[in-house]
Design a protein around this motif. Structure first.
Motif, short mmCIF file in Angstrom:
data_model
loop_
_atom_site.label_atom_id
_atom_site.label_comp_id
_atom_site.label_asym_id
_atom_site.label_seq_id
_atom_site.Cartn_x
_atom_site.Cartn_y
_atom_site.Cartn_z
N GLN A 205 3.13 16.64 13.85
CA GLN A 205 3.48 15.43 13.11
C GLN A 205 2.23 14.78 12.52
O GLN A 205 1.17 14.78 13.13
CB GLN A 205 4.16 14.42 14.02
N SER A 206 2.41 14.21 11.33
CA SER A 206 1.36 13.37 10.76
C SER A 206 1.52 11.98 11.36
O SER A 206 2.56 11.33 11.19
CB SER A 206 1.50 13.31 9.24
N LYS A 207 0.51 11.52 12.08
CA LYS A 207 0.57 10.20 12.70
C LYS A 207 0.05 9.15 11.73
O LYS A 207 -0.88 9.39 10.96
CB LYS A 207 -0.23 10.19 14.00
N GLU A 208 0.65 7.95 11.79
CA GLU A 208 0.31 6.95 10.77
C GLU A 208 0.56 5.54 11.26
O GLU A 208 1.24 5.32 12.27
CB GLU A 208 1.15 7.19 9.52
N ALA B 129 -2.72 7.54 7.17
CA ALA B 129 -2.77 8.64 8.13
C ALA B 129 -3.85 8.42 9.17
O ALA B 129 -5.00 8.12 8.83
CB ALA B 129 -3.00 9.96 7.40
N ARG C 139 -6.97 12.76 13.42
CA ARG C 139 -6.74 13.45 14.69
C ARG C 139 -8.09 13.76 15.35
O ARG C 139 -8.94 14.41 14.76
CB ARG C 139 -5.97 14.74 14.44
#
Length: 406
Positions: A257-260, A278, A281
């Motif tokens: 998943q792209s965390k945001e 974004a 990571r």
């Protein structure tokens, strides 16, 4: 008016023997930079700031250090309690933190006015009215009634939560009119909504608990900032009702998943724009799957993301050869000399074949609590209504244990 919407930090999470301290430190440092760079008026954390009701001391220190550092940016902070947070622990520093431009709402209050906040812009002028709604426990909004079925309790709780939102929204409209009428109304929440897509790291809100809240039951706020679901998403396809998701992956199924965090801007009463920022990571999590032949190349490929100083955390899901009893030693041989750490090995089988006494001899380390219960239940031949009743009792026990941790 410009806000940042975040949630589900889970400070202090113990992840398969690993601490997330460095990742959370990197995130909070980055977040402070974003608040300064985007001239954010208010940061809203919509629940689950901590992973447990009794977080380790380093997690509390990180929380306090973040609040002090954020103050220098001119951004005000609103912290809402989640189902993982201890009401008592969040509340103990509440009065002190008001002097650091931070307001904490650990739980539902008897006086609704305490949950009604006026957010200011960077010039100190009223800029938005916030219906600050944390995780709602059944005991906060309703009384238990003898003889109620599980379905009746669900409906009663849904109605009580709906009423809480509507009452607070009505107060917000009155306050907005008192302030001139040109301010947006923002609401928060920490709950599961109908259609929300969760992940394995989400420990559900069991009731007495509400399984899912319909979007139609929310008031017509300009924006609704939600927490509890770790996957960032719109709710029901609606632009103004959002889960920001967790800032770091909290389970292997979140690894891709792209965390945001969400930068939300208002013009007058209306929502103007939403921009996803974004989150970088800082720790690689990779899940690989296949038979033993396929896994060798998959593990080698995953290792390219790591270095001797910063190894890749790896989940290995074995299919086809999952009957072998020496999987651990075989996987260990595959990873020899590579910058990876295998945190979990899982045997993949259909639920119909799954059994706690299966030939693969799965260990409890390979299974979550929910998986243990599901597999044990699947091994029995039961009527559908009895299975549903057992699932309800299980959820109630989990709920009581979670509340006991607080």
């Amino acid at each position: 008016m410009r806000i940042l919407h975040s949630s589900d930090w889970h400070l202090g999470q113990h992840f398969m023997g690993k601490t997330r301290q460095a990742e959370h430190q990197a995130f909070t440092t980055w977040l402070i930079e974003q608040c300064a760079a985007h001239a954010v008026d208010a940061l809203i954390i919509a629940g689950d700031i901590f992973d447990t009701g009794a977080p380790p001391s380093y997690a509390r220190e990180l929380y306090n250090e973040f609040i002090v550092a954020l103050r220098a940016t001119g951004t005000q902070l609103v912290v809402l309690g989640g189902n993982h947070d201890s009401v008592a622990m969040l509340g103990e520093s509440r009065s002190l933190l008001t002097h650091l431009n931070t307001r904490v709402i650990p739980s539902v209050t008897r006086d609704l006015n305490e949950q009604l906040l006026v957010l200011q812009d960077r010039a100190g002028n009223p800029a938005a009215v916030l219906c600050a709604i944390p995780f709602i426990r059944p005991r906060d909004v309703m009384s238990s009634q003898a003889g109620q079925s599980a379905q009746d309790k669900q409906l009663s709780l849904q109605e009580a939560i709906h009423d809480h939102y509507q009452q607070l929204y009505s107060l917000a409209e009155q306050r907005r009119d008192e302030l001139g009428g040109a301010l947006p109304i923002i609401a928060t929440g920490h709950l599961t909504t109908v259609g929300a897509s969760a992940s394995e790291s989400v420990r559900e809100i069991y009731v007495g608990a509400l399984e899912a809240f319909p979007t139609s039951a929310f008031p017509p706020a300009a924006y609704i900032a939600l927490g509890h679901i770790h996957r960032p998403q719109k709710v029901g396809g609606l632009e103004h009702i959002r889960y920001s998701g967790s800032p770091i992956p909290l389970s292997f199924d979140e690894a891709k998943q792209s965390k945001e965090v969400l930068l939300v801007e208002f013009h007058g009463r209306a929502l103007h724009s939403i921009q996803a920022l974004a989150v970088p990571r800082s720790q690689a999590l990779v899940s690989v799957r296949g038979n033993l032949e396929e896994l060798q190349s998959a593990i080698t490929s995953a290792a390219e993301q790591g270095t001797p100083e910063q190894t890749v955390w790896l989940e290995v899901c074995v299919s086809g050869d999952d009957y072998l009893s020496d999987l651990q030693s075989r996987i260990q041989a595959m990873t020899e000399g590579l910058p990876v750490e295998v945190l979990r090995i899982r045997r993949e089988r259909g639920m119909a074949k799954a059994s706690l006494q299966g030939s693969a001899k799965e260990t409890l380390d390979e299974l979550s609590t929910d998986e243990v219960f599901a597999q044990r239940l699947s091994s029995e031949t039961l009527e559908a209504d009895l299975q549903q009743r057992l699932q309800g009792l299980y959820r109630q026990v989990v709920s009581e244990l979670q509340e006991g941790d607080e």
